[in-house]
Each structure stands twice: as structure tokens, then as C-alpha cells.
Design an enzyme around this catalytic site. Structure first.
Site, short mmCIF file in Angstrom:
data_model
loop_
_atom_site.label_atom_id
_atom_site.label_comp_id
_atom_site.label_asym_id
_atom_site.label_seq_id
_atom_site.Cartn_x
_atom_site.Cartn_y
_atom_site.Cartn_z
N GLY A 124 65.40 33.88 30.58
CA GLY A 124 64.71 32.65 31.00
C GLY A 124 64.07 31.90 29.85
O GLY A 124 63.15 31.11 30.04
N ASP A 174 75.67 23.71 25.93
CA ASP A 174 75.38 25.14 25.73
C ASP A 174 76.66 25.95 25.56
O ASP A 174 76.78 26.78 24.65
CB ASP A 174 74.59 25.69 26.93
CG ASP A 174 73.33 24.90 27.19
OD1 ASP A 174 72.94 24.10 26.31
OD2 ASP A 174 72.72 25.08 28.26
N TYR A 224 66.17 19.37 36.91
CA TYR A 224 67.25 18.99 35.98
C TYR A 224 68.20 18.02 36.67
O TYR A 224 68.53 16.96 36.13
CB TYR A 224 67.99 20.26 35.54
CG TYR A 224 69.09 20.03 34.54
CD1 TYR A 224 68.83 20.08 33.17
CD2 TYR A 224 70.40 19.75 34.94
CE1 TYR A 224 69.84 19.87 32.25
CE2 TYR A 224 71.41 19.54 34.02
CZ TYR A 224 71.12 19.60 32.67
OH TYR A 224 72.13 19.38 31.76
C1 GLA Z 1 70.42 22.57 29.55
C2 GLA Z 1 71.85 22.20 29.93
C3 GLA Z 1 72.52 21.42 28.80
C4 GLA Z 1 71.66 20.26 28.32
C5 GLA Z 1 70.22 20.72 28.05
C6 GLA Z 1 69.30 19.58 27.74
O1 GLA Z 1 70.42 23.51 28.49
O2 GLA Z 1 72.60 23.34 30.23
O3 GLA Z 1 73.79 20.97 29.22
O4 GLA Z 1 71.69 19.20 29.23
O5 GLA Z 1 69.69 21.42 29.17
O6 GLA Z 1 69.63 18.99 26.52
#
Ligand code: GLA
Length: 387
Positions: A124, A174, A224
Site C-alpha cells: 500500500g 505503472d 482516483y
Molecule cells: C496510479 C495509476 C497510474 C497513474 C498514477 C498517477 O499509480 O496506476 O496509472 O495515473 O496513479 O500519476
């Protein structure tokens, strides 16, 4: 690490003969936050921290998963004929999601497997343990069954599975950082075209220090997704006055000229962050290439302010860490990193200031929350590999 995994594999499943061990990294993003689903640029690097797995192919279609991070959970069983997400399946929904995604792309997985997993990314923490697990699973499937997929495909398959199987509408950053990582380099990625460039991370006399607030606020996924929705609404409004496909196509001046077409003031703020953050990322990479770390650091700081005030994805604990970092002599830049609502900060700190930095942040954090943050001096590492 290899021996520990194989020993555990033998303990759990009887014999480790023929088992292979694999690794895929987590990531830290240096700048370019919440730009990846807005057609903007990001600048992450893979870490040397990540997820390891010992794996052996089976003759039937059974899947057996065991994580050394959750020893008390024991072995979780599933089957290739039942690739569906179940709440009680916990972390195994990530590898199962990737297997499902391979099959969706017409790559039928012929055999089940026994898996022992170990991750050294703190849970986390916002350093992409889930993306590393997704990329790791794809890498394993390719190695075991010879599927014809590139590392870039592994990133896209990982994102697809996270979106469609695990219900988080994340962007590509990511998984891309994990799949395409390169030692001592950051990845300058245009998320609109997936064109990218490796930029050497030459930080003479400086370290990248990640500080873990150990805070994870609830409702992270829904918050998000809310941010994404705001950006999408803003884009629709902007499209009534300019011919763009994504917020990443605008520079600051173009945005200022068109912004009044965005009806909702909060959507306008969110879109402003996406546009300005993308421009900051372009400038930061230029600055790094010119070895101008001072400008790079200032852009990191400005990124934090924007994520805190406009995009509203920071939190008190993280702001405390960033404020304390900004006060330390020898800190080049400091900001929240990753999706937000807790997790980690990333700071560039001069070698001689690292100890002072840790002491100052620990003290400030302890005073405010009676908790110790955790520090990792990190290095940019390679993408997935077999040990
Ligand atoms: C998370 C998401 C990514 C990106 C970041 C913010 O890590 O998985 O795709 O949007 O947040 O930059």
C-alpha cells in the site's frame, strides 16, 4: 532470494525440481502525475524493489498460489477454468486477471502452475506492487509457454487486466515502468503514442529518497476514478472550442485561453493540473538533460503544490513530510509520488544531507502523528528478469 523462494516452494509443494524464479520491479514516478490518462507525459523509473516468484508448471489446470508476505493466509487455489475475480481470492486476483487477459487476446494458457511469491515493496505504499505482480505474471506466462508478446505488450496486458478484471481505471504508467525499466535510467514516456526515451539518471552527489508515510486512505480507487471523470468532462467541454483529443495536447497559454469553456469550476482546476503538470514534465526532462537539477527540483516542488491544491490528491500526512523536506538544506526537490491519498513522497537529496533529511522528517512526522516514516534510498533498476 532465489534460494529462499525455492526452499519455500519445496516446503509448500513438495519438490522444487524444475521450478524457476522470476522478478519484476515496482516504480517510483519522478514527475508527471495524473497525466497518463490525459494523453500527457510521465517520467518514472523502475526500482530494484519488486516482486519475486518461484513457479512450476503443472500437468492439470490447477493454480496454487502462496505468498510469503501473507504466510498465515496459506495456499489459495484456483483453476484456469475459473478465471473470475473473487473478493476472497485477495491478491491472487492480480495474477488471475493477467491470465484472463492473455486468454482474452487469444493466448490460451495450456497448463496450471504452482506459485510462491515474495514482494519487498512495502504494502500500500504507492510504489506499484500490483503493477509489478501483473508484469511478473505476464513475463512468467511468456517464459513458460512461449507466447509471442513484447515487454510493451506485457504492460498493456497488465493495465487491461487491472482495468477490466480488478476494477481500477488506472493509466499505463505503472505497468510500463515495470515492464520497460532500465538500470540507472528513467523512462520519458508519451502516454498518447507510447513513444518513449530512456534518460540517464545522472545524479552526481545526490540520492533519490522515497519516504513512506505508511498511510493509505480508504476509497482510493473511487477517488482516483472521480479525478479521471473530472478530466474527461473538462476535455468534452474544451472540445467545444478547440480540436483536441486529450488534455496533454494543450500548453499553458492555450489552456488559459480555452479554460472558460469548462463549465464546472472544480473540473477546470483538475484539467489545469493535467495540462500544467504535463508541461512541467517536458521542462523537467529538458532540465535533467542539461544537468540542471535545480530547475528539476523546483518543478518537482511545483508539481506537489498543484497535486495538493488543484488536483487534491495529497493528504495532511504527506504534506507534513513534503513541508519538512523543503526546509532541509540540500533537498533539491520533494513531492508526493503515485496515485496519492497517502503512500510515499519522492525527494532528491544531496548525499551529505541524507541523514539530516531523515532526522528532520522523522521528527516532524513523529511530532504531528506519533509515527515513524520509512525511508528507502532507491536506484533505478531493470525491468522483469529470470534469476
Ligand atoms: C496510479 C495509476 C497510474 C497513474 C498514477 C498517477 O499509480 O496506476 O496509472 O495515473 O496513479 O500519476
Amino acid at each position: 532470494m532465489k534460494k529462499q523462494l525455492l526452499d519455500k516452494f519445496e516446503e509448500m509443494y513438495g519438490s522444487a525440481e524444475g521450478a524457476e524464479v522470476y522478478f519484476a520491479p515496482g516504480r517510483v514516478n519522478l514527475i508527471g502525475e495524473h497525466t497518463d490518462y490525459n494523453g500527457g507525459h510521465v517520467f518514472p523509473c523502475a526500482l530494484t524493489l519488486g516482486t519475486y516468484a518461484a513457479v512450476k508448471r503443472r500437468d492439470d489446470d490447477l493454480l496454487r498460489f502462496f505468498s510469503m508476505n501473507f504466510e498465515n493466509v496459506g495456499v489459495i487455489e484456483s483453476s484456469l477454468s475459473d478465471l473470475k475475480p473473487y473478493e476472497e481470492a485477495g491478491w491472487t486476483n492480480y495474477p488471475k486477471g493477467v491470465m484472463w487477459a492473455f486468454e482474452q487476446r487469444g493466448m490460451k494458457i495450456p497448463n496450471g502452475m504452482d506459485i510462491v511469491l515474495f514482494g519487498n515493496i512495502p504494502n500500500g505504499s504507492g510504489l506499484s506492487s500490483s503493477a509489478s505482480l501483473e508484469v511478473l505474471t505476464g513475463f512468467i506466462l511468456r517464459d513458460l509457454f512461449g507466447f509471442d508478446v513484447t515487454n510493451q505488450d506485457l504492460a498493456l496486458i497488465g493495465q487491461f487486466s487491472e482495468n477490466q478484471f480488478n476494477g481500477c481505471n488506472c493509466g499505463i504508467m505503472d505497468q510500463f515502468a515495470s515492464a520497460m525499466g532500465k538500470k540507472d535510467h528513467a523512462i520519458f514516456l508519451d502516454t498518447a503514442s507510447l513513444e518513449f526515451e530512456y534518460a540517464p539518471l545522472v545524479l552526481d552527489g545526490m540520492k533519490i529518497v522515497v519516504t513512506n508515510s505508511k498511510v493509505k486512505h480508504s476509497l482510493v480507487d473511487s477517488a482516483y476514478n472521480d479525478r479521471r471523470n473530472s478530466c474527461e468532462r473538462a476535455l468534452k467541454d474544451l472540445q467545444t472550442v478547440c480540436g483536441i483529443h486529450s488534455l496533454g495536447e494543450l500548453n499553458e497559454a492555450e489552456f488559459e485561453q480555452a479554460k472558460n469553456s469548462i463549465k464546472d469550476p472544480d473540473d477546470r482546476l483538475k484539467a489545469k493540473h493535467a495540462v500544467y503538470e504535463n508541461q512541467r514534465t517536458l521542462k523537467a526532462v529538458e532540465a535533467l538533460k542539461a544537468n540542471d537539477l535545480t530547475t528539476f527540483g523546483q518543478l518537482m516542488n511545483a508539481s506537489h503544490v498543484s497535486l495538493r491544491d488543484d488536483y487534491e490528491v495529497s493528504c495532511e500526512e504527506i504534506d507534513t513530510l513534503v513541508d519538512a523536506a523543503w526546509k532541509v538544506d540540500g533537498v533539491v526537490g520533494s513531492r508526493i509520488t503515485g496515485g496519492g491519498f497517502g503512500g510515499c513522497t519522492v525527494s532528491i537529496v544531496k548525499d551529505e544531507a541524507v541523514e539530516t533529511f531523515k532526522a528532520a522528517l522523522s521528527q516532524a512526522y513523529k511530532k504531528a502523528y506519533d509515527k515513524e516514516p520509512e525511508f528507502y534510498v532507491v536506484e533505478a533498476g531493470d525491468g522483469p528478469y529470470k534469476l
